[in-house]
Design a protein around this motif. Structure first.
Motif, mmCIF file in Angstrom:
data_model
loop_
_atom_site.group_PDB
_atom_site.id
_atom_site.type_symbol
_atom_site.label_atom_id
_atom_site.label_comp_id
_atom_site.label_asym_id
_atom_site.label_seq_id
_atom_site.Cartn_x
_atom_site.Cartn_y
_atom_site.Cartn_z
ATOM 1 N N GLY A 73 0.812 -1.211 0.000
ATOM 2 C CA GLY A 73 0.000 0.000 0.000
ATOM 3 C C GLY A 73 0.845 1.261 0.000
ATOM 4 O O GLY A 73 0.562 2.213 -0.735
ATOM 5 N N ILE A 74 1.908 1.270 0.816
ATOM 6 C CA ILE A 74 2.789 2.437 0.853
ATOM 7 C C ILE A 74 3.480 2.634 -0.495
ATOM 8 O O ILE A 74 3.640 3.768 -0.972
ATOM 9 N N THR A 75 3.893 1.532 -1.122
ATOM 10 C CA THR A 75 4.551 1.636 -2.423
ATOM 11 C C THR A 75 3.624 2.229 -3.474
ATOM 12 O O THR A 75 4.012 3.129 -4.234
ATOM 13 N N VAL A 76 2.381 1.740 -3.531
ATOM 14 C CA VAL A 76 1.431 2.243 -4.523
ATOM 15 C C VAL A 76 1.074 3.701 -4.231
ATOM 16 O O VAL A 76 1.060 4.551 -5.136
ATOM 17 N N LEU A 77 0.795 4.020 -2.955
ATOM 18 C CA LEU A 77 0.463 5.401 -2.607
ATOM 19 C C LEU A 77 1.645 6.328 -2.868
ATOM 20 O O LEU A 77 1.472 7.459 -3.335
ATOM 21 N N GLY A 78 2.852 5.855 -2.548
ATOM 22 C CA GLY A 78 4.028 6.665 -2.831
ATOM 23 C C GLY A 78 4.202 6.942 -4.312
ATOM 24 O O GLY A 78 4.585 8.052 -4.707
ATOM 25 N N THR A 79 3.907 5.932 -5.139
ATOM 26 C CA THR A 79 3.984 6.135 -6.588
ATOM 27 C C THR A 79 2.982 7.188 -7.053
ATOM 28 O O THR A 79 3.309 8.069 -7.858
ATOM 29 N N ILE A 80 1.766 7.107 -6.516
ATOM 30 C CA ILE A 80 0.747 8.093 -6.876
ATOM 31 C C ILE A 80 1.172 9.494 -6.449
ATOM 32 O O ILE A 80 1.025 10.472 -7.191
ATOM 33 N N VAL A 81 1.727 9.601 -5.230
ATOM 34 C CA VAL A 81 2.147 10.909 -4.714
ATOM 35 C C VAL A 81 3.289 11.473 -5.556
ATOM 36 O O VAL A 81 3.297 12.669 -5.899
ATOM 37 N N VAL A 82 4.272 10.626 -5.904
ATOM 38 C CA VAL A 82 5.414 11.111 -6.684
ATOM 39 C C VAL A 82 4.959 11.582 -8.066
ATOM 40 O O VAL A 82 5.319 12.684 -8.514
ATOM 41 N N LEU A 83 4.174 10.744 -8.757
ATOM 42 C CA LEU A 83 3.698 11.143 -10.082
ATOM 43 C C LEU A 83 2.807 12.376 -10.005
ATOM 44 O O LEU A 83 2.924 13.297 -10.825
ATOM 45 N N GLY A 84 1.917 12.401 -9.006
ATOM 46 C CA GLY A 84 1.066 13.579 -8.844
ATOM 47 C C GLY A 84 1.874 14.822 -8.526
ATOM 48 O O GLY A 84 1.574 15.918 -9.011
ATOM 49 N N GLY A 85 2.931 14.662 -7.703
ATOM 50 C CA GLY A 85 3.780 15.800 -7.382
ATOM 51 C C GLY A 85 4.520 16.337 -8.589
ATOM 52 O O GLY A 85 4.631 17.556 -8.770
ATOM 53 N N ALA A 168 -4.391 -3.441 -10.558
ATOM 54 C CA ALA A 168 -3.497 -4.510 -11.010
ATOM 55 C C ALA A 168 -2.112 -4.363 -10.378
ATOM 56 O O ALA A 168 -1.501 -5.359 -9.963
ATOM 57 N N LEU A 169 -1.607 -3.131 -10.273
ATOM 58 C CA LEU A 169 -0.301 -2.896 -9.659
ATOM 59 C C LEU A 169 -0.290 -3.356 -8.205
ATOM 60 O O LEU A 169 0.667 -4.012 -7.755
ATOM 61 N N PHE A 170 -1.340 -3.029 -7.461
ATOM 62 C CA PHE A 170 -1.391 -3.440 -6.053
ATOM 63 C C PHE A 170 -1.342 -4.954 -5.916
ATOM 64 O O PHE A 170 -0.561 -5.501 -5.121
#
Length: 367
Positions: A73-85, A168-170
């Motif tokens: 969960g942290i990995t997926v959320l971190g990916t979303i945050v980085v791309l969104g940032g 799918a990534l999760f």
């Protein structure tokens, strides 16, 4: 007596091979059409696989300190945050500098007009005629209502694809080995060992491709953004972020990001600086095309540089951007798996390689 109607041996063998090749081509065409029919699901899953190959080592490192579900969960959320940032950074820079850029548009357009008029000896009347004809051609290019509806449908499909990709990534990160184990069980019992080891080899190749692509994208972004900063082109940092993100889309991404940099230079500083910025973009893209992609990617995925270039070209012809994106990893996987299946490598050797890869976090463990 010899029957004169007997087909010569060479012709008979050639016809048999021709029928086999026709059947293979027909099967490939059927697979291609089937994938195209469900492309809205296949493409997000393919992107999720690429992201899984990139993010799995991070998720495994986090798993050493917390449960796998939390690490995933942290990995997926971190990916979303980085791309969104990154996307927010690009949007914020363009928003804050839009007023200043708008003030420079009039001067830039005037410089462009003077340069075109003096270079090509075009009078003001001819220039206005050409501009009006271009404007009329754009207005007559199609129905704006239909175009807007098409864009709306595409945006809806894109958002749906984003959600499919994230789910799918999760599950690939969280339950990848079990999913792969279920797939292996679909093979005949005698072929399961080879299927399992072939999957591990394919995963290693995919991981190597993703790591090499990250390096190529970083070099592109640093080179173009540094050139833009030296030339004092507006939004140099945002240009670098945009180049990095679009570098994952072969050919088209480089053209779009390079065009943005050149247009900003043209509007802000006129044709002279724009030509220098264009030279910088071309130089970086030539470095990527003739040095980084063939040699770095070719060595990472064990494919000859010529095959890398031809594969990207063929993939783009067959399936556009998506075909160019998956051409090189597909070639690398087929090459490595084919060598493995023909080599007769022992299961003990494969098991030792799998255990080493699993410890390094580069490939999914056997289910």
């Amino acid at each position: 007596m010899t029957d004169k109607t007997t087909v010569p041996h060479g012709i008979r063998e050639a016809s048999e091979w021709a029928w086999r090749l026709l059947l293979i081509v027909a099967a490939l065409i059927a697979i291609y059409l089937g994938i195209g029919f469900v492309s809205e699901v296949v493409i997000p899953v393919a992107v999720a696989l690429l992201l899984t190959a990139l993010l799995r080592p991070l998720a495994l490192r986090l798993h050493k300190h917390m449960p796998l579900a939390g690490a995933t969960g942290i990995t997926v959320l971190g990916t979303i945050v980085v791309l969104g940032g990154l996307l927010t950074l690009v949007g914020t820079q363009f928003t804050h500098g839009f007023g200043q850029l708008t003030a420079q548009v009039a001067v830039g357009v005037s410089q462009i007009r003077d340069w075109i008029r003096s270079t090509f000896h075009i009078t003001d009347t001819q220039f206005n005629q050409y501009f009006d004809s271009i404007k009329d051609s754009i207005s007559k290019s199609g129905d704006l209502g239909a175009t807007a509806a098409s864009i709306g449908v595409t945006a809806t499909h894109f958002l749906a694809g984003i959600f499919v990709m994230l789910f799918a990534l999760f599950f690939f990160l969280y339950d990848g080995p079990r999913i792969w184990g279920w797939i292996v069980q679909l093979f005949p019992r005698a072929a399961r060992g080879k299927a399992d080891s072939s999957g591990a080899i394919a995963w290693d190749q995919l991981s190597a491709f993703v790591r090499a692509t990250i390096i190529v994208a970083a070099v592109d972004a640093i080179g173009i953004s540094l050139g833009a900063a030296i030339l004092k082109v507006p939004f140099a940092l945002a240009i670098g972020v945009l180049v990095f993100l679009l570098s994952f889309i072969p050919i088209v991404g480089a053209l779009v990001s390079g065009a943005v940099a050149v247009l900003l230079a043209l509007v802000a500083h006129g044709p002279g600086i724009a030509l220098i910025m264009l030279a910088v973009v071309i130089a970086v893209q030539q470095l990527e095309s003739h040095v980084l992609q063939p040699f770095l990617l070719g060595r990472a995925v064990s494919v000859h540089p010529l095959a890398v270039i031809l594969g990207i070209a063929t993939g783009s012809i067959i399936a556009g951007i998506v075909g160019a994106l998956i051409a090189v990893p597909t070639m690398a996987i087929l090459n490595a798996v084919g060598k493995h299946l023909l080599s007769g490598e022992s299961e003990s050797e494969i098991d030792s390689e799998l255990s080493e890869s699993a410890q390094e976090g580069q490939a999914p463990a056997k289910a």
